[in-house]
Motif scaffolding. Sequence first.
Motif, short mmCIF file in Angstrom:
data_model
loop_
_atom_site.label_atom_id
_atom_site.label_comp_id
_atom_site.label_asym_id
_atom_site.label_seq_id
_atom_site.Cartn_x
_atom_site.Cartn_y
_atom_site.Cartn_z
N PRO A 102 12.72 6.81 4.43
CA PRO A 102 13.34 7.07 5.90
C PRO A 102 12.43 8.30 6.28
N GLU A 103 12.08 9.40 5.38
CA GLU A 103 11.44 10.47 5.97
C GLU A 103 9.71 10.07 6.46
N TYR A 104 9.30 9.33 5.79
CA TYR A 104 8.06 8.56 6.16
C TYR A 104 8.29 7.99 7.40
N LEU A 105 8.98 7.16 7.65
CA LEU A 105 9.22 6.40 9.15
C LEU A 105 9.74 7.18 10.07
N ALA A 106 10.31 8.42 9.71
CA ALA A 106 10.97 9.42 10.65
C ALA A 106 9.65 10.07 11.44
N ARG A 107 8.46 10.28 10.59
CA ARG A 107 7.47 11.30 11.09
C ARG A 107 6.31 10.17 11.77
N HIS A 108 6.35 8.96 10.98
CA HIS A 108 5.05 8.08 11.66
C HIS A 108 5.65 6.57 12.29
N GLY A 109 7.08 6.51 12.35
CA GLY A 109 7.50 5.23 13.15
C GLY A 109 7.57 4.28 12.06
N PRO A 133 7.15 0.28 11.46
CA PRO A 133 6.48 -0.98 11.70
C PRO A 133 7.27 -2.25 12.29
N ARG A 134 7.35 -2.70 13.03
CA ARG A 134 8.12 -3.81 13.40
C ARG A 134 7.40 -5.19 13.21
N CYS A 135 5.99 -5.29 13.12
CA CYS A 135 5.35 -6.64 12.94
C CYS A 135 4.21 -6.03 12.16
N PRO A 136 3.47 -7.12 11.44
CA PRO A 136 2.20 -6.77 10.60
C PRO A 136 1.24 -6.07 11.07
N GLU A 137 0.92 -6.27 12.54
CA GLU A 137 -0.23 -5.61 13.23
C GLU A 137 0.26 -4.10 13.32
N ASP A 138 1.39 -3.65 13.34
CA ASP A 138 1.98 -2.04 13.24
C ASP A 138 1.47 -1.56 12.08
N LEU A 139 1.11 -2.14 10.92
CA LEU A 139 0.70 -1.73 9.63
C LEU A 139 -0.53 -0.87 9.82
N LYS A 140 -1.41 -1.12 10.63
CA LYS A 140 -2.81 -0.68 10.77
C LYS A 140 -2.72 0.77 11.14
N ALA A 141 -1.59 1.31 11.55
CA ALA A 141 -1.44 2.63 11.75
C ALA A 141 -0.98 3.60 10.75
N HIS A 142 -0.70 3.07 9.49
CA HIS A 142 0.12 3.75 8.41
C HIS A 142 -0.69 3.87 7.34
N ARG A 143 -0.50 4.74 6.39
CA ARG A 143 -1.00 4.80 5.00
C ARG A 143 -0.43 3.97 4.04
N HIS A 144 -1.04 3.24 3.19
CA HIS A 144 -0.65 2.28 2.18
C HIS A 144 -0.73 2.49 0.64
N LEU A 145 0.34 2.31 0.00
CA LEU A 145 0.22 2.48 -1.40
C LEU A 145 0.05 1.33 -2.19
N ARG A 146 -1.17 1.04 -2.73
CA ARG A 146 -1.74 0.05 -3.34
C ARG A 146 -1.57 -0.20 -4.61
N TYR A 147 -1.11 -1.39 -5.11
CA TYR A 147 -1.27 -1.87 -6.52
C TYR A 147 -2.47 -2.59 -6.86
N SER A 148 -3.31 -1.92 -7.75
CA SER A 148 -4.73 -2.27 -7.68
C SER A 148 -4.77 -3.60 -8.59
N TYR A 149 -3.50 -4.09 -9.32
CA TYR A 149 -3.80 -5.40 -10.14
C TYR A 149 -3.04 -6.49 -9.18
N MET A 150 -2.66 -6.32 -8.03
CA MET A 150 -1.97 -7.32 -7.02
C MET A 150 -3.12 -8.37 -6.69
N GLU A 151 -2.43 -9.86 -7.07
CA GLU A 151 -3.27 -10.85 -6.69
C GLU A 151 -3.42 -10.79 -5.26
N PRO A 152 -4.66 -11.35 -4.69
CA PRO A 152 -4.84 -11.28 -3.17
C PRO A 152 -3.92 -12.16 -2.31
#
Length: 299
Positions: A169-176, A178-197
Motif C-alpha cells: 500500500p505504501e508503494y501504491l500511495a507514492r507511485h499510484g 496501475p489499473r491496466c497493463p499499460e500502466d505498468l510502464k511507469a513502475h519499478r518491477h521485482l522480477r523472478y529470474s527463473y520465471m517462464e516467459p
Amino acid sequence: MDRLDAMRTFVTVVSEGSFTKAAERLAMSPQLVSKYVSRLEQHLGVRLLNRTTRRIHLTEAGATYHQRAQQVLSDIDDMEHQLGDLQTRARGRLRISAPVSFGIRHLAPLVSDFQRAHPAVGIDLQLNDRKVDIVEEGFDIALRIGRLKSSSLIAKRIAPIRLVLCASPEYLARHGTPRCPEDLKAHRHLRYSYMEPEAGESVFRWLPGRGRPAEGDLVSNNGDVLVEAAIAGAGIALQPTFIAGAAIRAGSLQVLMPDHAPEPMSLYAVYVHRQLLASKVRCFVDFLEGAFGDPPYWD
C-alpha cells in the motif's frame, strides 16, 4: 502364441536395436525372437519392422504399436509392483529436489509427517529453483512448478499454483495504482529470474522490451526475496500465492489487476518411468496427493 510375450519381445527388439541383443536380454534364441515378432505381425496384419542386414527400422504402424505396447506392459508391471508393495514397506534413502521457497514454506512439515508414517525411509531434500536433471543428478523425485513440456519423465499434478501481481500500500500511495497493463510502464518491477516467459506474458507484454528488466528493476532467483522487497515498497512483484498469500491476507501487499492475472500453473511431482518406480517414491507421491487441497490451503 502368447500375445504378451510377443509384445514384450517386440518392445525389447526395438529398445535393443537388434534381434541378437534382444535374444541375449530375454535369454532365448535369435530365431525364437524373430518368430515371435513375425507371428505378432501376422496376428496384427501389418509390418512392424523393416529389417536390413545391419539395422532394424520401425514402420509407421510399428512406431504406433510400440508406443502403445510400452504403455500396456508398463501398466501390467506397475500393477504387479503395487501388489508386491502391499507386502513391502517403503525403505531406503529418498532424494527429493524442490523449489526453495515452496520447500521451506510448505514441504518441510510434510516431510516430517511422511517419515513418521514411513520410518524406514531416509530423506535427502535438496532445495534449488533450477530444473535439475533427475537421472544425471541422482534424484528419485523432483517437485516442479510451471507448465511442463512433454518428456520421458512421469509428471503427477499435485496442486494448482496461482500467480498474482502485487505491491505494498505504501508503494501504491507514492507511485499510484496501475489499473491496466499499460500502466505498468511507469513502475519499478521485482522480477523472478527463473520465471517462464509465458507465465508473465499477459501482464508484462505491455512493458518496453516485452518485460525484460529495465533500469531500476530488482531481479532475484528467489521469490521470498522479491516478496519481502515488495512489502518494503521497492516495487511491483509477480509471485505465486504460496509465497505472497500471507502478506496479502495481512494487508502488507495488495493484489493488482486481478482480471489480467496469468493462467494458473501447477505443482508437479516428476519422476522416472513407472515400471522402475520404487515403493518409497510411490508412497511419497501418494502422500502428496491431496495434501495441499484444491484450491490449496494458501489460497
